[in-house]
Design a protein around this motif. Structure first.
Motif, PDB file in Angstrom:
ATOM      1  N   ILE A 184      53.880 108.418  54.312  1.00  0.00           N
ATOM      2  CA  ILE A 184      54.983 107.744  55.003  1.00  0.00           C
ATOM      3  C   ILE A 184      54.854 106.224  54.890  1.00  0.00           C
ATOM      4  N   LEU A 185      53.619 105.715  54.976  1.00  0.00           N
ATOM      5  CA  LEU A 185      53.402 104.272  54.904  1.00  0.00           C
ATOM      6  C   LEU A 185      53.657 103.718  53.508  1.00  0.00           C
ATOM      7  N   PHE A 186      53.137 104.421  52.483  1.00  0.00           N
ATOM      8  CA  PHE A 186      53.176 103.863  51.130  1.00  0.00           C
ATOM      9  C   PHE A 186      54.272 104.467  50.248  1.00  0.00           C
ATOM     10  N   GLY A 187      54.893 105.566  50.694  1.00  0.00           N
ATOM     11  CA  GLY A 187      55.907 106.198  49.869  1.00  0.00           C
ATOM     12  C   GLY A 187      57.279 106.232  50.499  1.00  0.00           C
ATOM     13  N   ALA A 188      57.335 106.731  51.728  1.00  0.00           N
ATOM     14  CA  ALA A 188      58.641 106.917  52.370  1.00  0.00           C
ATOM     15  C   ALA A 188      59.223 105.628  52.902  1.00  0.00           C
ATOM     16  N   SER A 189      58.388 104.819  53.560  1.00  0.00           N
ATOM     17  CA  SER A 189      58.911 103.622  54.216  1.00  0.00           C
ATOM     18  C   SER A 189      58.910 102.397  53.317  1.00  0.00           C
ATOM     19  N   ALA A 190      58.333 102.512  52.125  1.00  0.00           N
ATOM     20  CA  ALA A 190      58.279 101.359  51.223  1.00  0.00           C
ATOM     21  C   ALA A 190      59.658 101.088  50.620  1.00  0.00           C
ATOM     22  N   ALA A 191      59.931  99.806  50.382  1.00  0.00           N
ATOM     23  CA  ALA A 191      61.237  99.417  49.848  1.00  0.00           C
ATOM     24  C   ALA A 191      61.449  99.929  48.432  1.00  0.00           C
ATOM     25  N   TYR A 192      60.356 100.161  47.714  1.00  0.00           N
ATOM     26  CA  TYR A 192      60.455 100.611  46.328  1.00  0.00           C
ATOM     27  C   TYR A 192      60.403 102.135  46.190  1.00  0.00           C
ATOM     28  N   GLY A 193      60.446 102.867  47.322  1.00  0.00           N
ATOM     29  CA  GLY A 193      60.312 104.321  47.274  1.00  0.00           C
ATOM     30  C   GLY A 193      61.393 105.018  46.480  1.00  0.00           C
ATOM     31  N   SER A 194      62.594 104.461  46.467  1.00  0.00           N
ATOM     32  CA  SER A 194      63.707 105.095  45.768  1.00  0.00           C
ATOM     33  C   SER A 194      63.801 104.688  44.302  1.00  0.00           C
ATOM     34  N   GLN A 195      62.937 103.778  43.868  1.00  0.00           N
ATOM     35  CA  GLN A 195      62.975 103.346  42.478  1.00  0.00           C
ATOM     36  C   GLN A 195      62.525 104.460  41.546  1.00  0.00           C
ATOM     37  N   SER A 196      62.994 104.407  40.325  1.00  0.00           N
ATOM     38  CA  SER A 196      62.688 105.442  39.347  1.00  0.00           C
ATOM     39  C   SER A 196      61.217 105.383  38.928  1.00  0.00           C
ATOM     40  N   ALA A 197      60.629 106.572  38.755  1.00  0.00           N
ATOM     41  CA  ALA A 197      59.251 106.685  38.271  1.00  0.00           C
ATOM     42  C   ALA A 197      59.143 107.974  37.466  1.00  0.00           C
ATOM     43  N   GLY A 198      59.056 107.851  36.163  1.00  0.00           N
ATOM     44  CA  GLY A 198      58.962 109.038  35.324  1.00  0.00           C
ATOM     45  C   GLY A 198      60.195 109.906  35.450  1.00  0.00           C
ATOM     46  N   HIS A 199      59.969 111.174  35.808  1.00  0.00           N
ATOM     47  CA  HIS A 199      61.069 112.124  35.982  1.00  0.00           C
ATOM     48  C   HIS A 199      61.467 112.258  37.453  1.00  0.00           C
ATOM     49  N   GLY A 200      61.248 111.234  38.240  1.00  0.00           N
ATOM     50  CA  GLY A 200      61.604 111.263  39.653  1.00  0.00           C
ATOM     51  C   GLY A 200      61.609 109.855  40.206  1.00  0.00           C
TER      52      GLY A 200
ATOM     53  N   VAL B  16      59.579 106.869  43.062  1.00  0.00           N
ATOM     54  CA  VAL B  16      58.263 106.426  43.507  1.00  0.00           C
ATOM     55  C   VAL B  16      57.772 107.252  44.697  1.00  0.00           C
ATOM     56  N   SER B  17      58.679 107.643  45.585  1.00  0.00           N
ATOM     57  CA  SER B  17      58.284 108.467  46.732  1.00  0.00           C
ATOM     58  C   SER B  17      57.658 109.785  46.273  1.00  0.00           C
ATOM     59  N   PHE B  18      58.217 110.379  45.247  1.00  0.00           N
ATOM     60  CA  PHE B  18      57.656 111.626  44.710  1.00  0.00           C
ATOM     61  C   PHE B  18      56.269 111.367  44.117  1.00  0.00           C
ATOM     62  N   TYR B  19      56.109 110.242  43.456  1.00  0.00           N
ATOM     63  CA  TYR B  19      54.819 109.852  42.875  1.00  0.00           C
ATOM     64  C   TYR B  19      53.754 109.723  43.963  1.00  0.00           C
ATOM     65  N   VAL B  20      54.092 109.002  45.039  1.00  0.00           N
ATOM     66  CA  VAL B  20      53.141 108.816  46.142  1.00  0.00           C
ATOM     67  C   VAL B  20      52.893 110.140  46.856  1.00  0.00           C
ATOM     68  N   MET B  21      53.910 110.959  47.004  1.00  0.00           N
ATOM     69  CA  MET B  21      53.775 112.257  47.658  1.00  0.00           C
ATOM     70  C   MET B  21      52.755 113.132  46.940  1.00  0.00           C
ATOM     71  N   ILE B  22      52.837 113.193  45.613  1.00  0.00           N
ATOM     72  CA  ILE B  22      51.877 113.981  44.837  1.00  0.00           C
ATOM     73  C   ILE B  22      50.463 113.445  45.052  1.00  0.00           C
ATOM     74  N   SER B  23      50.316 112.138  45.029  1.00  0.00           N
ATOM     75  CA  SER B  23      48.994 111.524  45.194  1.00  0.00           C
ATOM     76  C   SER B  23      48.384 111.887  46.535  1.00  0.00           C
TER      77      SER B  23
END
Length: 270
Positions: free
Chosen positions: A53-69, A71-78
Motif C-alpha cells: 500500500i505504501l510503495f505500490g497503491a498510494s504512490a503517484a506512479y502506481g498507475s504508470q505502465s510497467a511491462g505488461h501491466g 507499477v502497482s502490479f509490479y510492487v504487488m508481486i514483489s
C-alpha cells in the motif's frame, strides 16, 4: 529346556499406538496457534500488505505502465513474494526449534508420527504463505493493480508459491543450526535484509544491482515478476532467463547444505 520371554518384556499388540499421517486436530490447533501469534500476523500477513500500500497503491506512479501491466502490479508481486519467503522461513524455523526442545519425544507418546508432524508444519507454512499472497493480491485488486492478461496473475501466483517453498529449507536450517530462542526472528529478519539488498523493495542500479544478483531473493523475485516484465528491469537492463534460474538453483543447494549442517550440529548438542 525351552525358555520363553516373560510376558512383561513384550509390548502387547493391543497396546501399541498406531501411527497416523496427518491429524486434523493437530492441524487445526497449529493453525489457530499461529493466528493468535502477533509475530506471525505482523510479519507474515500485515507487513507485505502495508508495504504494498505504501510503495505500490498510494504512490503517484502506481498507475504508470510497467511491462505488461502497471507499477502497482509490479510492487504487488514483489511484496507477495517477500511475504511468502518470510512465512515459509519463519514457520519452518519454529518447527525445527520445537523438535530440538524435545517435542519429538512427546509426539512418540501420541498417534501422530514424525512424518505426520512434519507434514502438519509444512501444510501450515504453505497455508500461511498462500494467505500472505492472497492478502497482497486482494489489496492489489482493490487498489488498481493491473496486468494485460488474466493469466499473468495466475502465473505470478504459481511461481511465487512454487519456488517460495525453497525458503522452508532456509528456515529449517536456521532453526536447527542456531539457538532456539532466536531462530524464528533470525529467519524473518534475514529475509528482510535480503529483500533490501536483493532488488525487492527498491530498484537498484550499478554496483548494488550487480551485488543483488548474488543474493537469495533476487532470482526468486525476478522469476515471480517474469510474467509481467519478461526479465526487463526498471533500469532498462534485461536479465536472461538462465540468470535468475541459476540464482535459485545455487541458493536451493546452499539451503540444503545448511539443513544438513544444522542436523549434524543439533546432534552434537545432545
Amino acid at each position: 529346556m525351552t525358555t520363553t520371554t516373560p510376558a512383561f518384556t513384550r509390548t502387547p499388540r493391543a497396546l501399541r499406538v498406531p501411527r497416523k499421517g496427518i491429524s486434523p486436530t493437530m492441524l487445526r490447533i497449529e493453525a489457530l496457534r499461529q493466528l493468535r501469534n502477533p509475530y506471525t500476523l505482523a510479519f507474515t500477513l500485515a507487513m507485505p500488505v502495508v508495504m504494498y500500500i505504501l510503495f505500490g497503491a498510494s504512490a503517484a506512479y502506481g498507475s504508470q505502465s510497467a511491462g505488461h501491466g502497471n507499477v502497482s502490479f509490479y510492487v504487488m508481486i514483489s511484496m507477495a513474494a517477500y511475504g511468502t519467503a518470510v512465512a515459509m522461513s519463519s514457520l519452518t524455523s519454529l518447527a525445527a526449534t520445537e523438535s530440538k526442545q524435545g517435542w519429538g519425544r512427546q509426539l512418540a507418546m501420541t498417534p501422530l508420527g514424525t512424518v505426520g508432524y512434519a507434514l502438519t508444519k509444512l501444510i501450515t507454512s504453505v497455508t500461511f504463505a498462500a494467505l500472505a499472497l492472497v492478502a497482497v493480491f486482494t489489496a492489489g485488486v482493490l487498489t488498481g493493480a493491473k496486468a494485460d492478461d488474466a493469466w499473468r496473475w495466475v502465473a505470478a501466483a504459481a511461481i511465487i508459491l512454487g519456488i517460495g517453498l525453497m525458503y522452508g529449507l532456509f528456515g529449517l536450517g536456521v532453526g536447527l543450526f542456531f539457538n532456539a530462542d532466536s531462530a524464528a526472528a533470525l529467519a524473518s529478519i534475514s529475509m528482510t535484509f535480503f529483500a533490501f539488498f536483493g532488488n525487492v523493495f527498491m530498484p537498484l542500479d550499478g554496483v548494488m544491482l550487480s551485488i543483488a544478483r548474488f543474493t537469495p531473493l533476487y532470482g526468486f523475485v525476478a522469476l515471480s515478476r517474469w510474467p509481467l516484465t519478461d526479465g526487463v528491469l526498471t533500469t532498462g537492463q534485461a536479465d536472461p532467463l538462465w540468470m535468475p534460474l541459476l540464482n535459485v538453483l545455487v541458493w536451493l543447494t546452499l539451503f540444503s547444505v545448511l539443513v544438513v549442517a544444522g542436523v549434524r550440529r543439533s546432534r552434537t548438542r545432545r
